[in-house]
Design a protein around this motif. Structure first.
Motif, PDB file in Angstrom:
ATOM      1  N   HIS A 245       0.845  -1.182   0.000  1.00  0.00           N
ATOM      2  CA  HIS A 245       0.000   0.000   0.000  1.00  0.00           C
ATOM      3  C   HIS A 245       0.888   1.242   0.000  1.00  0.00           C
ATOM      4  CE1 HIS A 245      -3.723  -2.168   0.865  1.00  0.00           C
ATOM      5  NE2 HIS A 245      -3.087  -2.829   1.817  1.00  0.00           N
ATOM      6  N   VAL A 246       0.263   2.395  -0.302  1.00  0.00           N
ATOM      7  CA  VAL A 246       0.950   3.661  -0.110  1.00  0.00           C
ATOM      8  C   VAL A 246       0.655   4.087   1.330  1.00  0.00           C
ATOM      9  CG1 VAL A 246       1.152   6.059  -0.827  1.00  0.00           C
ATOM     10  CG2 VAL A 246       0.703   4.286  -2.533  1.00  0.00           C
ATOM     11  N   VAL A 247       1.586   3.777   2.231  1.00  0.00           N
ATOM     12  CA  VAL A 247       1.404   4.072   3.648  1.00  0.00           C
ATOM     13  C   VAL A 247       2.445   5.099   4.071  1.00  0.00           C
ATOM     14  CG1 VAL A 247       1.276   3.127   5.972  1.00  0.00           C
ATOM     15  CG2 VAL A 247       0.545   1.734   4.029  1.00  0.00           C
ATOM     16  N   SER A 248       2.001   6.175   4.716  1.00  0.00           N
ATOM     17  CA  SER A 248       2.911   7.253   5.088  1.00  0.00           C
ATOM     18  C   SER A 248       2.581   7.763   6.480  1.00  0.00           C
ATOM     19  CB  SER A 248       2.804   8.413   4.084  1.00  0.00           C
ATOM     20  OG  SER A 248       2.905   7.968   2.753  1.00  0.00           O
ATOM     21  N   VAL A 249       3.465   8.603   7.005  1.00  0.00           N
ATOM     22  CA  VAL A 249       3.208   9.302   8.262  1.00  0.00           C
ATOM     23  C   VAL A 249       3.238  10.796   7.982  1.00  0.00           C
ATOM     24  CG1 VAL A 249       4.188   7.466   9.687  1.00  0.00           C
ATOM     25  CG2 VAL A 249       5.661   9.334   8.895  1.00  0.00           C
ATOM     26  N   LEU A 250       2.651  11.572   8.875  1.00  0.00           N
ATOM     27  CA  LEU A 250       2.659  13.017   8.724  1.00  0.00           C
ATOM     28  C   LEU A 250       4.010  13.595   9.154  1.00  0.00           C
ATOM     29  CD1 LEU A 250      -0.872  13.875  10.176  1.00  0.00           C
ATOM     30  CD2 LEU A 250      -0.190  13.919   7.766  1.00  0.00           C
ATOM     31  N   LYS A 251       4.479  14.565   8.416  1.00  0.00           N
ATOM     32  CA  LYS A 251       5.699  15.313   8.739  1.00  0.00           C
ATOM     33  C   LYS A 251       6.874  14.409   9.134  1.00  0.00           C
ATOM     34  CE  LYS A 251       2.910  19.251  10.212  1.00  0.00           C
ATOM     35  NZ  LYS A 251       2.608  20.232  11.266  1.00  0.00           N
ATOM     36  N   PRO A 252       7.267  13.491   8.270  1.00  0.00           N
ATOM     37  CA  PRO A 252       8.362  12.572   8.616  1.00  0.00           C
ATOM     38  C   PRO A 252       9.689  13.277   8.864  1.00  0.00           C
ATOM     39  CG  PRO A 252       7.844  12.460   6.270  1.00  0.00           C
ATOM     40  CD  PRO A 252       6.759  13.271   6.906  1.00  0.00           C
ATOM     41  N   ASP A 253       9.873  14.460   8.259  1.00  0.00           N
ATOM     42  CA  ASP A 253      11.132  15.184   8.417  1.00  0.00           C
ATOM     43  C   ASP A 253      11.322  15.746   9.822  1.00  0.00           C
ATOM     44  OD1 ASP A 253      11.634  14.672   5.770  1.00  0.00           O
ATOM     45  OD2 ASP A 253      10.955  16.629   5.049  1.00  0.00           O
ATOM     46  N   MET A 254      10.277  15.746  10.625  1.00  0.00           N
ATOM     47  CA  MET A 254      10.398  16.261  11.989  1.00  0.00           C
ATOM     48  C   MET A 254      11.194  15.320  12.884  1.00  0.00           C
ATOM     49  SD  MET A 254       8.911  19.218  12.064  1.00  0.00           S
ATOM     50  CE  MET A 254       8.799  19.491  13.818  1.00  0.00           C
ATOM     51  N   GLY A 255      11.265  14.051  12.484  1.00  0.00           N
ATOM     52  CA  GLY A 255      12.052  13.091  13.243  1.00  0.00           C
ATOM     53  C   GLY A 255      11.368  12.519  14.472  1.00  0.00           C
ATOM     54  N   ASN A 256      10.047  12.720  14.601  1.00  0.00           N
ATOM     55  CA  ASN A 256       9.335  12.218  15.770  1.00  0.00           C
ATOM     56  C   ASN A 256       8.995  10.729  15.682  1.00  0.00           C
ATOM     57  OD1 ASN A 256       8.609  15.275  15.502  1.00  0.00           O
ATOM     58  ND2 ASN A 256       8.169  14.754  17.623  1.00  0.00           N
ATOM     59  N   LYS A 257       9.034  10.174  14.481  1.00  0.00           N
ATOM     60  CA  LYS A 257       8.718   8.762  14.234  1.00  0.00           C
ATOM     61  C   LYS A 257       7.337   8.387  14.774  1.00  0.00           C
ATOM     62  CE  LYS A 257      11.774   5.619  14.082  1.00  0.00           C
ATOM     63  NZ  LYS A 257      12.806   4.578  14.383  1.00  0.00           N
ATOM     64  N   PRO A 258       6.283   8.887  14.125  1.00  0.00           N
ATOM     65  CA  PRO A 258       4.915   8.606  14.583  1.00  0.00           C
ATOM     66  C   PRO A 258       4.558   7.122  14.456  1.00  0.00           C
ATOM     67  CG  PRO A 258       4.977  10.440  13.027  1.00  0.00           C
ATOM     68  CD  PRO A 258       6.307   9.778  12.957  1.00  0.00           C
ATOM     69  N   ALA A 259       3.695   6.678  15.358  1.00  0.00           N
ATOM     70  CA  ALA A 259       3.146   5.320  15.277  1.00  0.00           C
ATOM     71  C   ALA A 259       1.771   5.346  14.617  1.00  0.00           C
ATOM     72  CB  ALA A 259       3.050   4.704  16.658  1.00  0.00           C
ATOM     73  N   LEU A 260       1.365   6.528  14.158  1.00  0.00           N
ATOM     74  CA  LEU A 260       0.122   6.687  13.410  1.00  0.00           C
ATOM     75  C   LEU A 260       0.448   6.704  11.928  1.00  0.00           C
ATOM     76  CD1 LEU A 260      -2.890   7.406  12.984  1.00  0.00           C
ATOM     77  CD2 LEU A 260      -2.265   9.806  13.402  1.00  0.00           C
ATOM     78  N   HIS A 261      -0.123   5.762  11.185  1.00  0.00           N
ATOM     79  CA  HIS A 261       0.162   5.623   9.767  1.00  0.00           C
ATOM     80  C   HIS A 261      -1.106   5.896   8.953  1.00  0.00           C
ATOM     81  CE1 HIS A 261       3.994   3.507  10.726  1.00  0.00           C
ATOM     82  NE2 HIS A 261       3.303   3.099  11.765  1.00  0.00           N
ATOM     83  N   TYR A 262      -0.904   6.442   7.762  1.00  0.00           N
ATOM     84  CA  TYR A 262      -2.025   6.741   6.870  1.00  0.00           C
ATOM     85  C   TYR A 262      -1.907   5.947   5.569  1.00  0.00           C
ATOM     86  CZ  TYR A 262      -3.443  10.725   9.754  1.00  0.00           C
ATOM     87  OH  TYR A 262      -3.871  11.520  10.779  1.00  0.00           O
ATOM     88  N   VAL A 263      -2.997   5.296   5.209  1.00  0.00           N
ATOM     89  CA  VAL A 263      -3.077   4.632   3.904  1.00  0.00           C
ATOM     90  C   VAL A 263      -3.661   5.637   2.922  1.00  0.00           C
ATOM     91  CG1 VAL A 263      -4.167   2.795   2.553  1.00  0.00           C
ATOM     92  CG2 VAL A 263      -3.380   2.331   4.885  1.00  0.00           C
ATOM     93  N   GLY A 264      -2.984   5.820   1.805  1.00  0.00           N
ATOM     94  CA  GLY A 264      -3.478   6.741   0.786  1.00  0.00           C
ATOM     95  C   GLY A 264      -3.276   8.201   1.133  1.00  0.00           C
ATOM     96  N   LEU A 265      -2.255   8.517   1.924  1.00  0.00           N
ATOM     97  CA  LEU A 265      -2.000   9.902   2.309  1.00  0.00           C
ATOM     98  C   LEU A 265      -1.672  10.735   1.076  1.00  0.00           C
ATOM     99  CD1 LEU A 265      -1.731  11.764   4.797  1.00  0.00           C
ATOM    100  CD2 LEU A 265       0.719  11.266   4.772  1.00  0.00           C
ATOM    101  N   ARG A 266      -2.346  11.858   0.928  1.00  0.00           N
ATOM    102  CA  ARG A 266      -2.175  12.717  -0.241  1.00  0.00           C
ATOM    103  C   ARG A 266      -1.153  13.808   0.036  1.00  0.00           C
ATOM    104  NH1 ARG A 266      -7.291  12.357  -3.072  1.00  0.00           N
ATOM    105  NH2 ARG A 266      -6.555  14.082  -4.364  1.00  0.00           N
ATOM    106  N   ARG A 267      -0.542  14.309  -1.028  1.00  0.00           N
ATOM    107  CA  ARG A 267       0.486  15.334  -0.874  1.00  0.00           C
ATOM    108  C   ARG A 267      -0.095  16.646  -0.356  1.00  0.00           C
ATOM    109  NH1 ARG A 267       0.218  18.862  -5.206  1.00  0.00           N
ATOM    110  NH2 ARG A 267      -0.989  18.163  -7.012  1.00  0.00           N
ATOM    111  N   GLU A 268      -1.404  16.844  -0.501  1.00  0.00           N
ATOM    112  CA  GLU A 268      -2.024  18.084  -0.046  1.00  0.00           C
ATOM    113  C   GLU A 268      -2.189  18.143   1.469  1.00  0.00           C
ATOM    114  OE1 GLU A 268      -3.555  17.081  -4.158  1.00  0.00           O
ATOM    115  OE2 GLU A 268      -3.487  16.021  -2.239  1.00  0.00           O
ATOM    116  N   VAL A 269      -2.079  16.993   2.134  1.00  0.00           N
ATOM    117  CA  VAL A 269      -2.358  16.930   3.569  1.00  0.00           C
ATOM    118  C   VAL A 269      -1.199  17.511   4.370  1.00  0.00           C
ATOM    119  CG1 VAL A 269      -2.898  15.426   5.515  1.00  0.00           C
ATOM    120  CG2 VAL A 269      -3.806  14.903   3.240  1.00  0.00           C
ATOM    121  N   VAL A 270      -1.527  18.360   5.330  1.00  0.00           N
ATOM    122  CA  VAL A 270      -0.515  18.979   6.187  1.00  0.00           C
ATOM    123  C   VAL A 270      -0.745  18.587   7.639  1.00  0.00           C
ATOM    124  CG1 VAL A 270      -0.143  20.921   4.651  1.00  0.00           C
ATOM    125  CG2 VAL A 270      -1.911  21.074   6.407  1.00  0.00           C
TER     126      VAL A 270
END
Length: 270
Positions: A245-270
């Motif tokens: 799947h296309v699975v991503s986390v929000l703001k990965p560059d922050m370095g917080n390493k979230p345990a919340l993952h999003y399927v189908g995360l769009r580039r528009e999402v902030v």
């Protein structure tokens, strides 16, 4: 034709939300009980083996993750209603909320979340001049970071990370300084005007500890929210995160390493 379809969808969503607010959705809202209202161990276990764990915190052998499938979310707001009921969240405050993203045919992006999505999105926006190309919904909640900024800045140790990876708040120690609110890169914290302490989503730790799923996961009618143990290869979250799947986390560059993952995360999402 599209107007007819949109009208039918709006009616369906409106009817569903009325049922949610009225508490008539069988088998889901029945599992949403305000914290401390009853013995949760009386409810059948939903997370295998949890009640066998002894001690104050969950076994270190478990590693929980939360998954939100944006391609499934319909913006009904049932998750927000469940959360408000579970924690008696004050009006105007949200431990979880749903944002609506609208993209017109000029690629302009409009984002809103009236009342945190608590009432659902029953009416289309009327202030967008160009034809709408796409609309989707994005639930937001605590990212339960592996490296939480909020823990680092708390001057009294009220915000802490448990051995099992949950980020929680000791309300008896919290002085409501607001440092954690400012430090959170995901804007999921607020100062509760009633308790006069910091507040946020906890992934329903009290429920998970008793082997139950978070309230919002239980009530989602389209199964857009998933929760489980990544160390259990039979769990749904493990399988989802190990599929193509296309699975991503929000703001990965922050370095917080979230345990919340999003399927189908769009580039528009902030």
């Amino acid at each position: 034709m599209m107007d007819v379809i949109e009208k039918e969808l709006s009616q369906d969503r409106r009817a569903f939300i009325k049922k949610v607010l009225g508490g008539t959705i069988a088998g889901s809202l029945l599992l949403v009980i305000p914290a401390g209202a009853m013995d949760l161990s009386a409810i059948p276990e939903q997370i295998p083996g949890m009640r066998a764990d002894k001690g104050t915190f969950i076994s270190k052998k478990r590693r929980f993750a939360f998954i939100v499938d944006i391609t499934r979310c319909i913006g009904c707001g049932s998750c927000c209603v469940a959360d408000k009921n579970e924690y008696q969240v004050p009006d105007g405050m949200y431990r979880t909320w749903v944002e609506r993203y609208i993209i017109d045919d000029h690629d302009n992006v409009f984002v809103d979340s009236p009342n945190g999505g608590l009432d659902g999105y029953q009416e289309p926006r009327k202030d967008i001049e160009n034809p709408v190309r796409d609309t989707f919904f994005v639930p937001k909640l605590c990212n339960m970071c592996e490296h939480p900024s909020c823990v680092q800045v708390c001057p009294v140790g009220a915000t802490y990370q448990t051995d099992d990876g949950f980020v929680l708040i000791d309300t008896k120690r919290c002085v409501a300084c607001g440092y954690c609110v400012q430090a959170c890169p995901y804007s999921v914290r607020f100062i509760n005007p009633e308790t006069k302490t910091a507040d946020k989503c906890t992934w329903c730790y009290h429920r998970v500890r008793k082997g139950l799923l978070p309230a919002c996961v239980n009530v989602c009618p389209v199964q857009a929210r998933k929760f489980g143990d990544l160390n259990d290869k039979e769990s749904e979250v493990y399988k989802i995160l190990h599929q193509p799947h296309v699975v991503s986390v929000l703001k990965p560059d922050m370095g917080n390493k979230p345990a919340l993952h999003y399927v189908g995360l769009r580039r528009e999402v902030v």
